[in-house]
Design an enzyme around this catalytic site. Structure first.
Site, PDB file in Angstrom:
ATOM      1  N   GLU A 264      12.787   8.369  -4.853  1.00  0.00           N
ATOM      2  CA  GLU A 264      13.348   9.212  -5.908  1.00  0.00           C
ATOM      3  C   GLU A 264      13.009   8.685  -7.303  1.00  0.00           C
ATOM      4  O   GLU A 264      12.568   9.429  -8.185  1.00  0.00           O
ATOM      5  CB  GLU A 264      14.877   9.293  -5.756  1.00  0.00           C
ATOM      6  CG  GLU A 264      15.371   9.588  -4.357  1.00  0.00           C
ATOM      7  CD  GLU A 264      15.124  11.019  -3.943  1.00  0.00           C
ATOM      8  OE1 GLU A 264      14.586  11.788  -4.759  1.00  0.00           O
ATOM      9  OE2 GLU A 264      15.454  11.374  -2.808  1.00  0.00           O
TER      10      GLU A 264
ATOM     11  N   LYS B 153       0.817  -1.215   0.000  1.00  0.00           N
ATOM     12  CA  LYS B 153       0.000   0.000   0.000  1.00  0.00           C
ATOM     13  C   LYS B 153       0.850   1.264   0.000  1.00  0.00           C
ATOM     14  O   LYS B 153       0.637   2.172  -0.807  1.00  0.00           O
ATOM     15  CB  LYS B 153      -0.951  -0.001   1.198  1.00  0.00           C
ATOM     16  CG  LYS B 153      -2.150  -0.919   1.038  1.00  0.00           C
ATOM     17  CD  LYS B 153      -3.130  -0.738   2.178  1.00  0.00           C
ATOM     18  CE  LYS B 153      -4.377  -1.597   1.976  1.00  0.00           C
ATOM     19  NZ  LYS B 153      -5.348  -1.426   3.087  1.00  0.00           N
TER      20      LYS B 153
END
Length: 733
Positions: free
Chosen positions: A695, A623
């Site tokens: 990132e 999740k």
């Protein structure tokens, strides 16, 4: 992580009900209110500053300027010869280095009185010629004088020029601003000579060190609380001048001072993605094999502090090319210092690299993914090391299937849905995987809960949930019986949250500490009358109960702790990388796929379908990982289609410094979005086999959109964002 791979966010209830306490919300007796008054010029000197009316205004306790500030001891230090890590020293002198630079701070007993008094301050300036436009200041470019700023060459310098097929292009990315919902803020106070901060920081320990350096106190004496962040995206990686100003004011008055920037100041005083010009040179054989790649970048920085990022780094290793050259230069401008923004420099660099790869594929009449497969790097040629793991091909295949890549045609504009032109594009992303030494204390409380303590904070990706998942898996406890204490100094030292290293660093420490804790609790149990004579290896621990494998005897954790009069049974352990890691190149990989619909008459672009996939090793929690990937893609959508800070260069100041004029993506901008993961363990990165996600979730998204727009329209937009005017204007392909 079989039992906990899909748990809900452990901080979700607190955040949606308002019980989570953010740094500006702490109840602090005697708190007073501060605001910063900014300069109205971009460069020059303060000739005079009239603060008398403000000082005489009702409720005003202090007005601080360069004329009366008690300068911290750190202001006397010599400037670093490389100009790195030297933020603006607020109120140090009468110099103005950028528009909206704080020139005064007003402190009053109420928020309203503070605001009114600030409006009364007037300054006269000696203006100097300013420079805020990168294109017109190129002659000022300079090399960054650190090892990271060195040029890189593999094989022949600029070897692409000798290829059978050559491509040379230029791309620009404008200044982009973080714009989190939570404004930058701090509550600052002193107890004797010890600073205490409630502040918006991505790294408690880093903030301690910064404040200690400015005020000349031991870092251990600096107390920092930053448990919850309402989005930071990189702005929290710096200790900004507003934080130092609040500490100066609190020390002067010996009272707690609360300072919250207003929205316009978020555009000028807490960093941004730097405006960057990139030049790409690609050379290939007619069959599609890269023979050379050159990537040059020129980016802005401030006049008082050098900033650089890894814009050209990805180009050194992501594709198999014998000749690679990269160069990075900076240009000092009269602005605030830039900072890493939502994603690292690789997000900027991938726009140029992945668009250039798409352009070269078109020139060679190759499918863009086929072109990438031809140049797939089987090892890291930059470091001459094998990958720890790499499943980028699986990302390509899974994304192609989900986006419907088979419907794509190489000829732009050849696929339509009604009156809409249809385009498909993709972009590859990558980012290094890092692991910082991190300490975590794991302890069982008297009531049988597992408590995990670390000073790391959570700026949104679900760090507490990750810690809970790992701790619950190892101890066998339900997730609801795991309590995470974080975001405060005085707890075991954790890393700054940035660089996609948190799960690898903190997760490894949780893993090691919990395993050690379970081992010790089993050792303690083996000495009890119940298990007397039973080897530790014959005992198991799950759901708060110690059991013997050979018989039905059990002992509850709570009773064991009570019997031994141990209120807290604790283990603190530091985890860090090993020598084996140095033998490998450890990276995460991602691919973003986009299907766009473009109205050729209006220039309107619709994102009909977005598919994002990543190779991040073991997925700890589905999740929260999916949430990060969704969020990264959305950040890339803003980068590709909407975001640009517009500067009126006559005055050096922004003109769209508000949410009405600076557009960011919302739910309605994405019609369909999917995320999936390869989910194969990396054998080298850390004990869990994970790799970073935050990132790389952004890297590659902007070029995927640009490539899809080209596939739909035949118009190549090389300067972000891609707005309708760039689509409907007549342009050469």
């Amino acid at each position: 992580m079989s039992k906990t791979s899909n748990i809900n966010r452990v901080d979700g209830f607190a955040k949606v009900t308002g019980s989570a306490t953010y740094s500006a919300e702490y109840k602090t007796p005697g708190v007073v209110y501060a605001c910063l008054v900014g300069s109205t010029i971009a460069k020059g000197k303060i000739k005079t500053i009239d603060t008398k009316k403000a000082e005489w205004a009702p409720g005003v306790l202090a007005v601080i300027t360069h004329l009366n500030v008690d300068k911290p001891i750190g202001y006397q230090k010599e400037k670093d010869k490389h100009n790195f890590g030297r933020p603006l020293q607020i109120f140090k002198d009468n110099s103005v280095l950028y528009y909206d630079q704080p020139i005064a701070m007003v402190i009053a007993d109420t928020f309203e009185r503070m605001q009114y008094a600030a409006s009364l301050i007037k300054a006269d300036y000696i203006k100097e010629e300013h420079s805020t436009e990168l294109h017109k200041a190129a002659e000022k470019e300079k090399k960054v004088e650190t090892d990271k700023g060195n040029d890189y060459h593999r094989g022949e310098h600029d070897g692409y020029k000798n290829a059978e097929v050559v491509l040379e292009t230029e791309y620009t990315i404008p200044t982009e601003v973080h714009n989190p919902m939570e404004l930058a803020n701090i509550i600052a106070k002193w107890e004797g000579n010890k600073p205490i901060l409630y502040t918006k920081s991505q790294g408690v320990e880093g903030t301690r060190r910064s404040v200690a350096g400015v005020f000349g106190v031991p870092a251990e004496d600096v107390e920092v609380t930053s448990e919850y962040l309402g989005g930071a995206f990189g702005m929290g990686l710096h200790t900004w001048p507003y934080e130092i100003a609040a500490l100066i004011g609190a020390k002067k008055l010996n009272r707690p001072v609360k300072l919250v920037l207003h929205r316009e100041q978020m555009f000028t005083n807490v960093g941004f993605r730097p405006y960057t010009i990139q030049k790409m040179g690609l050379g290939a054989t007619k069959a599609g094999k890269l023979t050379g790649l050159t990537h040059e970048a020129v980016a802005m920085t401030s006049s008082y502090e050098d900033f650089m990022e890894g814009t050209v780094n990805m180009s050194r290793f992501i594709y198999d090319s014998p000749n690679v050259s990269t160069r990075y230069r900076i240009v000092p401008l009269d602005t605030c210092t830039p900072i890493w923004m939502r994603g690292p420099g690789e997000a900027t660099g991938s726009f140029a690299l992945e668009c250039a790869m798409d352009e070269m594929a078109y020139k060679l009449n190759l499918d863009p993914i086929e072109f990438r497969k031809i140049n797939y790097a089987e090892k890291d040629l930059e470091q001459n090391k094998p990958w720890s793991s790499k499943y980028l091909l699986e990302c390509y295949e899974g994304g192609m299937e989900r986006i419907g890549w088979k419907n794509r045609k190489n000829e732009p504009g050849s696929v339509k849905e009604g009156n809409w032109l249809v385009g498909y594009g993709m972009g590859t992303g990558t980012f290094g995987c890092y692991r910082s030494p991190t300490s975590v204390k794991a302890k069982f409380s008297a009531d049988g809960n597992l408590i995990l303590q670390c000073s790391v904070n959570d700026m949104g990706p679900g760090t507490a949930t990750m810690m809970t998942a790992i701790g619950a898996e190892i101890t066998g406890l339900p997730a609801e019986n795991v309590i995470v204490e974080m975001g405060k100094s005085g707890l075991p030292k954790g890393p700054t949250q940035g660089g996609s290293a948190t799960t690898s660093s903190v997760g490894s420490a949780v893993h090691d500490s919990c395993n050690l804790l379970v081992s010790k609790i089993l050792g303690l149990a083996s000495e009890t009358q119940t298990f007397k004579g039973t080897a530790v290896t014959d005992l198991t621990f799950a759901n708060g109960v110690i059991s013997s494998k050979n018989n039905s005897k059990t002992v509850s954790l709570a009773s064991l702790i009570a019997a031994n009069k141990l209120e807290d049974f604790a283990v603190e352990n530091q985890s860090k990388g090993n020598e084996e890691m140095k033998k490998y190149s450890i990276y995460s990989f991602s691919v973003h796929f986009v299907k766009v619909l473009v109205n050729p008459n209006l220039g309107k672009i619709r994102l009909a379908h977005v598919v994002s996939c990543a190779d991040i090793g073991t997925v700890i929690n589905q999740k929260t990982s999916a949430g990060q990937m969704f969020g990264g893609a959305v950040g890339g959508i803003g980068m590709g289609l909407m975001e640009a800070l517009e500067i009126d260069h006559r005055f050096g100041r922004p003109i769209n410094n508000n949410f009405a004029d600076y557009h960011v993506p919302v739910n309605a901008d994405i019609e369909k979005q999917e995320v999936f993961f390869v989910n194969k363990k990396d054998p080298i990165s850390n004990p869990m086999g994970t790799k970073g996600l935050g990132e790389t979730a952004l890297v590659g998204m902007a070029p995927a959109i640009a490539n899809a727009v080209f596939n739909a329209t035949g118009k190549r937009v090389r300067d972000l964002p891609i707005t309708l005017d760039k689509i409907i204007e007549t342009a050469k392909v």
